[in-house]
Design a protein around this motif. Structure first.
Motif, PDB file in Angstrom:
ATOM      1  N   ALA A 112       0.831  -1.206   0.000  1.00  0.00           N
ATOM      2  CA  ALA A 112       0.000   0.000   0.000  1.00  0.00           C
ATOM      3  C   ALA A 112       0.869   1.261   0.000  1.00  0.00           C
ATOM      4  O   ALA A 112       0.567   2.230  -0.710  1.00  0.00           O
ATOM      5  N   ASP A 113       1.943   1.259   0.799  1.00  0.00           N
ATOM      6  CA  ASP A 113       2.862   2.405   0.814  1.00  0.00           C
ATOM      7  C   ASP A 113       3.495   2.605  -0.555  1.00  0.00           C
ATOM      8  O   ASP A 113       3.674   3.742  -1.019  1.00  0.00           O
ATOM      9  N   ARG A 114       3.847   1.508  -1.195  1.00  0.00           N
ATOM     10  CA  ARG A 114       4.449   1.581  -2.533  1.00  0.00           C
ATOM     11  C   ARG A 114       3.473   2.194  -3.523  1.00  0.00           C
ATOM     12  O   ARG A 114       3.828   3.079  -4.304  1.00  0.00           O
ATOM     13  N   CYS A 115       2.218   1.725  -3.484  1.00  0.00           N
ATOM     14  CA  CYS A 115       1.187   2.281  -4.365  1.00  0.00           C
ATOM     15  C   CYS A 115       0.986   3.771  -4.107  1.00  0.00           C
ATOM     16  O   CYS A 115       0.881   4.573  -5.048  1.00  0.00           O
ATOM     17  N   GLU A 116       0.941   4.146  -2.838  1.00  0.00           N
ATOM     18  CA  GLU A 116       0.707   5.553  -2.482  1.00  0.00           C
ATOM     19  C   GLU A 116       1.830   6.452  -2.977  1.00  0.00           C
ATOM     20  O   GLU A 116       1.585   7.525  -3.550  1.00  0.00           O
ATOM     21  N   ASP A 117       3.079   6.032  -2.771  1.00  0.00           N
ATOM     22  CA  ASP A 117       4.216   6.841  -3.209  1.00  0.00           C
ATOM     23  C   ASP A 117       4.221   7.010  -4.725  1.00  0.00           C
ATOM     24  O   ASP A 117       4.448   8.109  -5.246  1.00  0.00           O
ATOM     25  N   LEU A 118       3.993   5.917  -5.446  1.00  0.00           N
ATOM     26  CA  LEU A 118       4.013   5.970  -6.906  1.00  0.00           C
ATOM     27  C   LEU A 118       2.832   6.772  -7.448  1.00  0.00           C
ATOM     28  O   LEU A 118       2.974   7.543  -8.401  1.00  0.00           O
ATOM     29  N   PHE A 119       1.667   6.619  -6.828  1.00  0.00           N
ATOM     30  CA  PHE A 119       0.478   7.358  -7.257  1.00  0.00           C
ATOM     31  C   PHE A 119       0.691   8.856  -7.084  1.00  0.00           C
ATOM     32  O   PHE A 119       0.325   9.656  -7.958  1.00  0.00           O
ATOM     33  N   ALA A 120       1.286   9.251  -5.958  1.00  0.00           N
ATOM     34  CA  ALA A 120       1.509  10.676  -5.680  1.00  0.00           C
ATOM     35  C   ALA A 120       2.433  11.312  -6.711  1.00  0.00           C
ATOM     36  O   ALA A 120       2.323  12.509  -6.998  1.00  0.00           O
ATOM     37  N   LEU A 121       3.329  10.521  -7.288  1.00  0.00           N
ATOM     38  CA  LEU A 121       4.265  11.022  -8.299  1.00  0.00           C
ATOM     39  C   LEU A 121       3.680  11.008  -9.707  1.00  0.00           C
ATOM     40  O   LEU A 121       4.326  11.458 -10.649  1.00  0.00           O
ATOM     41  N   GLY A 122       2.477  10.474  -9.843  1.00  0.00           N
ATOM     42  CA  GLY A 122       1.894  10.353 -11.175  1.00  0.00           C
ATOM     43  C   GLY A 122       2.294   9.063 -11.872  1.00  0.00           C
ATOM     44  O   GLY A 122       2.029   8.906 -13.067  1.00  0.00           O
ATOM     45  N   LEU A 136      -5.649  -0.159  -6.914  1.00  0.00           N
ATOM     46  CA  LEU A 136      -5.721  -0.577  -8.312  1.00  0.00           C
ATOM     47  C   LEU A 136      -6.781   0.234  -9.046  1.00  0.00           C
ATOM     48  O   LEU A 136      -6.553   0.724 -10.164  1.00  0.00           O
ATOM     49  N   GLY A 137      -7.947   0.396  -8.404  1.00  0.00           N
ATOM     50  CA  GLY A 137      -9.006   1.186  -9.026  1.00  0.00           C
ATOM     51  C   GLY A 137      -8.626   2.650  -9.185  1.00  0.00           C
ATOM     52  O   GLY A 137      -8.856   3.257 -10.238  1.00  0.00           O
ATOM     53  N   LEU A 138      -8.030   3.222  -8.145  1.00  0.00           N
ATOM     54  CA  LEU A 138      -7.632   4.633  -8.223  1.00  0.00           C
ATOM     55  C   LEU A 138      -6.601   4.867  -9.314  1.00  0.00           C
ATOM     56  O   LEU A 138      -6.647   5.878 -10.032  1.00  0.00           O
ATOM     57  N   ALA A 139      -5.649   3.930  -9.459  1.00  0.00           N
ATOM     58  CA  ALA A 139      -4.604   4.092 -10.466  1.00  0.00           C
ATOM     59  C   ALA A 139      -5.159   3.946 -11.873  1.00  0.00           C
ATOM     60  O   ALA A 139      -4.645   4.550 -12.820  1.00  0.00           O
ATOM     61  N   HIS A 140      -6.215   3.162 -12.038  1.00  0.00           N
ATOM     62  CA  HIS A 140      -6.892   3.106 -13.342  1.00  0.00           C
ATOM     63  C   HIS A 140      -7.701   4.382 -13.575  1.00  0.00           C
ATOM     64  O   HIS A 140      -7.631   4.991 -14.646  1.00  0.00           O
ATOM     65  N   ALA A 141      -8.479   4.784 -12.565  1.00  0.00           N
ATOM     66  CA  ALA A 141      -9.350   5.953 -12.720  1.00  0.00           C
ATOM     67  C   ALA A 141      -8.557   7.224 -12.999  1.00  0.00           C
ATOM     68  O   ALA A 141      -9.030   8.121 -13.708  1.00  0.00           O
ATOM     69  N   ALA A 142      -7.335   7.313 -12.464  1.00  0.00           N
ATOM     70  CA  ALA A 142      -6.519   8.518 -12.647  1.00  0.00           C
ATOM     71  C   ALA A 142      -6.121   8.731 -14.095  1.00  0.00           C
ATOM     72  O   ALA A 142      -5.782   9.854 -14.487  1.00  0.00           O
TER      73      ALA A 142
END
Length: 276
Positions: A7-17, A43-49
């Protein structure tokens, strides 16, 4: 790797785009650990973005897969609500129709004043905004992007004035990596004019304006053309310099995303070695 680590990995990568990388991390976590509401949500948030119809469908599938097992998970419910609020009523009537059901369920689970309730209010405010609110938001986003571009150009100009190259203090320091990438793209004897433009950006624009106007005026007065835009060729070096700066920001973001992913991978490998 634990759920929290993924989850931390997803959050860090998501914040960077790094939406693609965040999806890969969530998928890896689901493959290793099995179904998990937090990883389904990322997973859903990264698709929706991605703001793309196919990705929206994948985001919906991720949310529904999570809610099938955790129907009361507020993170999944609120994220799904946000997706449905964005859906076009004509193109995706089923998705848009789920809004009321999701709102009712969230109202039961999220007490007034909770973070989830605040997110619902924010999402509903987003969905109900009018044309002028959209215009203001786009204007604010464009203003913020111009400010970031100007700040980046100023940082690069300062670095050039110091004589250039200095490695970033940390590979995940986005601003420093942006400067390093710009210096790299502006390096070389053939790019000396571009470096000069970046160092004296405001003066370069002011200086180019006068010969541009004079050239257009001279061509019209000479009778060669009735209307001229050839004078704007004086701005070509400035546009090339701006293009290099934009390219540097994109390159830096890719490098920081890669460094962040590598850090998480190294932490995982280190944890495995310790456990061994």
């Amino acid at each position: 790797m634990t759920r929290d680590a993924y989850a931390d990995r997803c959050e860090d990568l998501f914040a960077l785009g790094g939406f693609t990388e965040a999806r890969k991390a969530a998928e890896a976590g689901l493959a290793e650990l099995g179904p998990d509401p937090v990883l389904y949500r990322w997973l859903g948030l990264a698709h929706a973005a991605e703001d793309d119809d196919d990705h929206d469908a994948d985001a919906e599938a991720a949310y529904e897969a999570g809610l099938a097992q955790w129907p009361d998970d507020l993170g999944l419910l609120v994220s799904y609500l946000e997706l449905c609020l964005r859906a076009d009523t004509w193109s995706y009537p089923g998705r848009a129709a789920r809004v009321e059901r999701l709102k009712e369920r969230i109202a039961v689970l999220a007490p007034a004043g909770s973070p989830e309730a605040a997110r619902v209010d924010a999402a509903l405010g987003w969905a109900g905004r009018g044309y002028w609110q959209d215009v203001r938001q786009r204007t604010a986003a464009a203003t913020a992007d111009r400010a970031a571009s100007t700040s980046h150009a100023d940082d690069v100009a300062e670095a050039l004035a110091r004589g250039g190259g200095r490695a970033p203090a940390h590979p995940e320091d986005l601003r420093a990596v942006e400067v390093a990438a710009a210096l790299e793209l502006l390096d070389g004897p053939g790019r000396a004019p571009l470096r000069l433009v970046v160092r004296h950006r405001a003066a370069a624009y002011a200086t180019a304006l006068l010969p541009a106007i004079a050239t257009n005026k001279a061509l019209v007065l000479s009778g060669a053309v009735s209307y001229s835009v050839w004078g704007w060729i004086w701005f070509v070096p400035l546009l090339l310099a701006e293009s290099r700066l934009r390219q540097a920001r994109r390159l830096a973001r890719e490098r920081v995303i890669a460094a962040t992913a590598a850090r998480h991978a190294a932490a995982f490998e280190g944890g495995q070695a310790s456990a061994g």
